[in-house]
Design a protein around this motif. Structure first.
Motif, mmCIF file in Angstrom:
data_model
loop_
_atom_site.group_PDB
_atom_site.id
_atom_site.type_symbol
_atom_site.label_atom_id
_atom_site.label_comp_id
_atom_site.label_asym_id
_atom_site.label_seq_id
_atom_site.Cartn_x
_atom_site.Cartn_y
_atom_site.Cartn_z
ATOM 1 N N PHE A 370 0.850 -1.186 0.000
ATOM 2 C CA PHE A 370 0.000 0.000 0.000
ATOM 3 C C PHE A 370 0.891 1.243 0.000
ATOM 4 O O PHE A 370 2.051 1.179 0.403
ATOM 5 N N ALA A 371 0.306 2.370 -0.413
ATOM 6 C CA ALA A 371 0.980 3.670 -0.300
ATOM 7 C C ALA A 371 0.094 4.598 0.513
ATOM 8 O O ALA A 371 -1.133 4.558 0.400
ATOM 9 N N VAL A 372 0.726 5.425 1.345
ATOM 10 C CA VAL A 372 -0.023 6.395 2.148
ATOM 11 C C VAL A 372 0.894 7.596 2.386
ATOM 12 O O VAL A 372 2.118 7.448 2.490
ATOM 13 N N ARG A 373 0.321 8.774 2.414
ATOM 14 C CA ARG A 373 1.135 9.966 2.685
ATOM 15 C C ARG A 373 1.719 9.903 4.094
ATOM 16 O O ARG A 373 1.067 9.406 5.016
ATOM 17 N N THR A 374 2.937 10.447 4.253
ATOM 18 C CA THR A 374 3.553 10.485 5.583
ATOM 19 C C THR A 374 2.923 11.574 6.437
ATOM 20 O O THR A 374 3.045 11.552 7.660
ATOM 21 N N GLY A 375 2.289 12.559 5.797
ATOM 22 C CA GLY A 375 1.618 13.615 6.555
ATOM 23 C C GLY A 375 2.478 14.830 6.824
ATOM 24 O O GLY A 375 2.120 15.665 7.645
ATOM 25 N N VAL A 376 3.632 14.944 6.121
ATOM 26 C CA VAL A 376 4.470 16.131 6.339
ATOM 27 C C VAL A 376 3.770 17.348 5.725
ATOM 28 O O VAL A 376 2.907 17.210 4.855
ATOM 29 N N PRO A 377 4.115 18.562 6.160
ATOM 30 C CA PRO A 377 3.453 19.769 5.625
ATOM 31 C C PRO A 377 3.588 19.878 4.105
ATOM 32 O O PRO A 377 4.585 19.435 3.530
ATOM 33 N N GLU A 378 2.601 20.507 3.480
ATOM 34 C CA GLU A 378 2.526 20.589 2.024
ATOM 35 C C GLU A 378 3.744 21.281 1.402
ATOM 36 O O GLU A 378 4.164 20.932 0.314
ATOM 37 N N TYR A 379 4.318 22.276 2.119
ATOM 38 C CA TYR A 379 5.418 23.022 1.504
ATOM 39 C C TYR A 379 6.637 22.138 1.234
ATOM 40 O O TYR A 379 7.476 22.459 0.392
ATOM 41 N N LEU A 380 6.735 21.009 1.931
ATOM 42 C CA LEU A 380 7.866 20.109 1.707
ATOM 43 C C LEU A 380 7.723 19.341 0.394
ATOM 44 O O LEU A 380 8.644 18.651 -0.024
ATOM 45 N N ALA A 381 6.559 19.447 -0.256
ATOM 46 C CA ALA A 381 6.356 18.807 -1.560
ATOM 47 C C ALA A 381 6.692 19.761 -2.703
ATOM 48 O O ALA A 381 6.337 19.498 -3.854
ATOM 49 N N SER A 382 7.387 20.865 -2.405
ATOM 50 C CA SER A 382 7.736 21.829 -3.458
ATOM 51 C C SER A 382 8.722 21.200 -4.441
ATOM 52 O O SER A 382 9.521 20.338 -4.067
ATOM 53 N N GLY A 383 8.664 21.648 -5.705
ATOM 54 C CA GLY A 383 9.627 21.189 -6.704
ATOM 55 C C GLY A 383 9.349 19.826 -7.292
ATOM 56 O O GLY A 383 10.227 19.244 -7.935
ATOM 57 N N LEU A 384 8.120 19.252 -7.104
ATOM 58 C CA LEU A 384 7.790 17.956 -7.696
ATOM 59 C C LEU A 384 7.646 18.099 -9.211
ATOM 60 O O LEU A 384 7.117 19.082 -9.714
ATOM 61 N N GLN A 385 8.119 17.067 -9.939
ATOM 62 C CA GLN A 385 7.889 17.018 -11.378
ATOM 63 C C GLN A 385 6.404 16.745 -11.638
ATOM 64 O O GLN A 385 5.718 16.199 -10.776
ATOM 65 N N PRO A 386 5.893 17.078 -12.830
ATOM 66 C CA PRO A 386 4.452 16.896 -13.099
ATOM 67 C C PRO A 386 3.942 15.480 -12.826
ATOM 68 O O PRO A 386 2.884 15.303 -12.213
ATOM 69 N N GLN A 387 4.717 14.462 -13.251
ATOM 70 C CA GLN A 387 4.253 13.085 -13.024
ATOM 71 C C GLN A 387 4.291 12.710 -11.544
ATOM 72 O O GLN A 387 3.451 11.943 -11.067
ATOM 73 N N GLU A 388 5.263 13.297 -10.792
ATOM 74 C CA GLU A 388 5.314 13.060 -9.350
ATOM 75 C C GLU A 388 4.127 13.720 -8.654
ATOM 76 O O GLU A 388 3.486 13.127 -7.792
ATOM 77 N N ALA A 389 3.830 14.948 -9.048
ATOM 78 C CA ALA A 389 2.715 15.686 -8.441
ATOM 79 C C ALA A 389 1.387 14.982 -8.714
ATOM 80 O O ALA A 389 0.519 14.891 -7.838
ATOM 81 N N ALA A 390 1.234 14.443 -9.942
ATOM 82 C CA ALA A 390 -0.012 13.760 -10.306
ATOM 83 C C ALA A 390 -0.212 12.502 -9.465
ATOM 84 O O ALA A 390 -1.323 12.229 -8.976
ATOM 85 N N LEU A 391 0.868 11.716 -9.276
ATOM 86 C CA LEU A 391 0.752 10.495 -8.477
ATOM 87 C C LEU A 391 0.534 10.832 -7.000
ATOM 88 O O LEU A 391 -0.290 10.203 -6.320
ATOM 89 N N TYR A 392 1.238 11.876 -6.518
ATOM 90 C CA TYR A 392 1.105 12.298 -5.122
ATOM 91 C C TYR A 392 -0.340 12.718 -4.823
ATOM 92 O O TYR A 392 -0.871 12.449 -3.741
ATOM 93 N N GLU A 393 -0.972 13.341 -5.820
ATOM 94 C CA GLU A 393 -2.358 13.794 -5.667
ATOM 95 C C GLU A 393 -3.299 12.613 -5.444
ATOM 96 O O GLU A 393 -4.306 12.715 -4.735
#
Length: 668
Positions: A370-393
């Motif tokens: 399974f995959a689950v977010r670690t719950g760190v603040p959103e600003y730490l997700a800065s600089g994601l590539q488009p495909q990374e951002a789409a999967l993270y969403e």
């Protein structure tokens, strides 16, 4: 209560521990709570509230809080951390090839600026044109900056100018290399500074969470953090130099082990969720690694206990190699969220997916994951590539099965990058799940562990046979593998201490025969010359078998599960400062370090100034770090060989060390 109570807190990858400690009575109470990555204050408050309730103590009785953590160590071992911009002053691209700097940098941005100094502190002109051009865009894509200047330990002026400009434009944290080490070796100092910059936000969040909770509870007392060498520093100093907290947890455990067992000579092994940390106690003292701590494959310039950290723990990834005639299990180095813990938090979701996958005729490659977010603040997700951002969403706070999340191999690589950034956890079977299936641990959801191991047992080896005939038999194979891998890492650490590090226990046939007690005309035996102290919450279930395989006594103290938190409150504050005297030309002596460089024409006056500077700076640093009435010792190394019959001074190094117990609230 007249007796001062000291509160020790240890925030690990899985658990947060708390102890109330009295210098007269020892451990008064102890408690654990799950480490909550999304908000570290939740885990901290859970552990502290439980320990206060257990002791029936008032918060007014607490006079000192001390914190140790494995979060920085775990982040480096797992390749995690924020995105940092590296600014190199006076260096060139070829310098990235030294000391693993290019590998550590990865895809993070680097800028090279003309400038820097020579060995005597004289400057080459600084040109910040490239920095001015890049800063507006860089400030949007990184979470911190690292600045390393050529010979900045002799003159930090250029680092300071670049730091001030970056702060002015970006308002982001900036780490300068001269703040972390006085040792020469620019690329390794740059590496240490880069790693420090990546850890800033993580340690800042931890200390902020702890301070916020203490304020809210009315606990207004000094707060300390354990450094990697076992010494204590103030929370404010730890925020500036989080790299010094790598090996904080292991160092605290070593201090705690000595205090709890009274043993002067022992091998200390601490198993956590993510790592196993091994060190040797000799005559009551841990040896410091003079070359600098090695964590996650990188040798830093951080002075720390000679502790070897391995990616092996109760929550380690279980890798099943089913290509050979017989399947082989290997554990680590990545930490997974145990299925039993994931189900404890999200029961129905986990159970439904595992049962669906078990009903399928054929196993899938992502079964039980399974995959689950670690719950760190959103600003730490800065600089994601488009495909990374789409999967993270598509990944939320509730675990999603990988067989429903991933449609291609490319997406698996994208997911791995999100895990590497510390944004996502993978949940799957771990040794902790195996222990639940065998009934040796029981704090989480046993049924989820059983379902996960039943799924994994269906995998077939090269001969087409299932790798195990039941969840229970696979659990025994996993625990046996953990025992053996633990022996291998303990042996590797001890052989390195003995100067025989060329022997790899995991590959050595004689070691394998000795550990398995294989018969033969030639008999091999291996044993340790001192007891094995086992620490960690799961120490009682793992270490007796490990000590037996290593043919030594196991010593598992009653408070082995909170040794780190004990070590956090029984340590001392210690600060060291080195000042240098060099000779650029005959009859001229340059004193550098702990202030502006000074040019003198008398050697004894230069030596005297160097001593005074080192002592004053060490005392100042110890006071900043929270020491109460520190004592000072000075060591001197003067490199002055005889050349053609006359003495020639090359360099003098004057190191002052100030140490003392931390101030407590009633002393203020």
């Amino acid at each position: 209560m007249a007796d001062h109570l000291l509160l020790g807190i240890d925030t690990g990858g899985t658990y947060t521990d708390a102890v109330l400690f009295s210098e007269e009575s020892g451990v008064v109470a102890k408690a654990k709570a799950l480490t909550t990555r999304h908000d570290l204050a939740v885990g901290i408050s859970g552990a502290v509230e439980a320990v206060l309730e257990q002791a029936k103590a008032q918060v007014s009785a607490i006079s000192l809080v001390s914190l140790s953590t494995t979060l920085a160590t775990n982040a480096l071992v797992e390749g995690q951390g924020g995105r940092a911009g590296l600014v190199m002053i006076g260096f060139g691209p070829e310098d990235l090839k030294r000391d693993g700097l290019a590998e550590a940098l990865g895809n993070d941005p680097v800028l090279f600026l003309p400038g820097g100094h020579n060995v005597h502190g004289n400057e080459h002109p600084l040109d910040m044109t490239a920095l001015e051009a890049a800063l507006p865009e860089l400030a949007q894509s990184v979470s911190s900056f690292a600045v390393a200047g050529y010979f900045a330990v002799r003159n930090p002026a250029h680092e300071q100018r670049v730091r001030d400009r970056i702060r002015e434009i970006s308002h982001l944290p900036v780490t300068c290399s001269h703040e972390l080490s006085s040792k020469l070796g620019g690329p390794r100092r740059a590496l240490t500074t880069l790693l420090n910059a990546r850890l800033v936000s993580m340690i800042d969040r931890l200390i902020g969470a702890c301070e916020g909770y203490l304020q809210q509870r009315g606990i207004h007392v000094p707060m300390m953090v354990v450094r990697g060498d076992g010494a204590l520093i103030s929370a404010a100093e730890a925020r500036l130099r989080p790299i010094e907290t790598i090996l904080s947890g292991p160092a605290a455990s070593l201090v705690g082990a000595r205090h709890l067992t009274g043993l002067d000579d022992a091998v200390v092994s601490d198993i956590g969720g993510t790592t196993t940390d091994v060190a040797v106690l000799d005559q009551g003292r841990p040896r410091l690694d003079a070359e600098g701590a090695v964590v996650g494959g990188y040798r830093t310039m951080v002075e720390a206990v000679a502790m070897r950290t391995y990616g092996l723990g109760g929550d380690s990834e279980i890798r099943i190699n089913d290509r050979g005639l017989a399947a082989r299990l290997d554990l680590g180095p990545r930490r997974f969220l145990p299925l039993s813990l994931a189900a404890e938090l999200h029961g129905d979701v986990i159970h439904a997916v595992l049962e669906r996958q078990l009903r399928a005729q054929h196993g899938g490659r992502h079964d039980g994951r399974f995959a689950v977010r670690t719950g760190v603040p959103e600003y730490l997700a800065s600089g994601l590539q488009p495909q990374e951002a789409a999967l993270y969403e598509r990944i939320g706070d509730v675990p999603v099965a990988l067989d429903q999340l991933l449609a291609s191999t490319l997406q698996k690589a994208t997911l791995d990058r999100l895990v590497g950034r510390g944004l996502v956890h993978i949940s799957a079977i771990t040794p902790s799940d195996a222990m639940h299936v065998l009934g040796r641990q029981g704090q989480w959801d046993r049924e989820a562990a059983r379902l996960g191991l039943a799924l994994a047992a269906r995998a077939r080896d090269g001969a087409g046979r299932p790798i195990a005939d039941s969840a229970e038999s696979l659990a025994r194979l996993i625990v046996d593998r953990l025992t053996r891998q633990s022996c291998d890492v303990i042996m590797a650490a001890c052989l390195t201490e003995d100067g025989a590090g060329v022997i790899d226990p995991a590959e050595s046939l004689p070691v394998d025969r000795a550990l398995r007690r294989t018969g033969g005309i030639v008999q091999f035996r291996i044993s340790l010359d001192r007891p094995l102290v086992g620490l960690g919450a799961s120490a009682p279930v793992y270490y007796p078998a490990i000590a037996e395989m290593l043919d030594t006594q196991s010593a598992i103290p009653a408070d082995a599960d909170v040794a780190n938190a004990v070590g956090a409150v029984v340590g001392q504050v210690r600060a060291s400062v080195t000042v240098f005297v060099t000779v650029p030309e005959e009859g001229v002596f340059i004193v550098s370090g702990a202030g502006e460089s000074v040019r003198l024409i008398d050697e004894e006056a230069a030596f005297s100034l160097a001593r005074e500077r080192a002592i004053a700076a060490a005392l100042h640093a110890a006071h900043l770090s929270g020491a109460d009435e520190p004592a000072v010792t000075v060591s001197e190394i003067v490199d002055a060989p005889e050349i053609e019959g006359s003495r020639k001074l090359v360099e003098g190094r004057f190191t002052a060390t100030a140490s003392g117990r931390p101030r407590i609230a009633n002393d203020q």
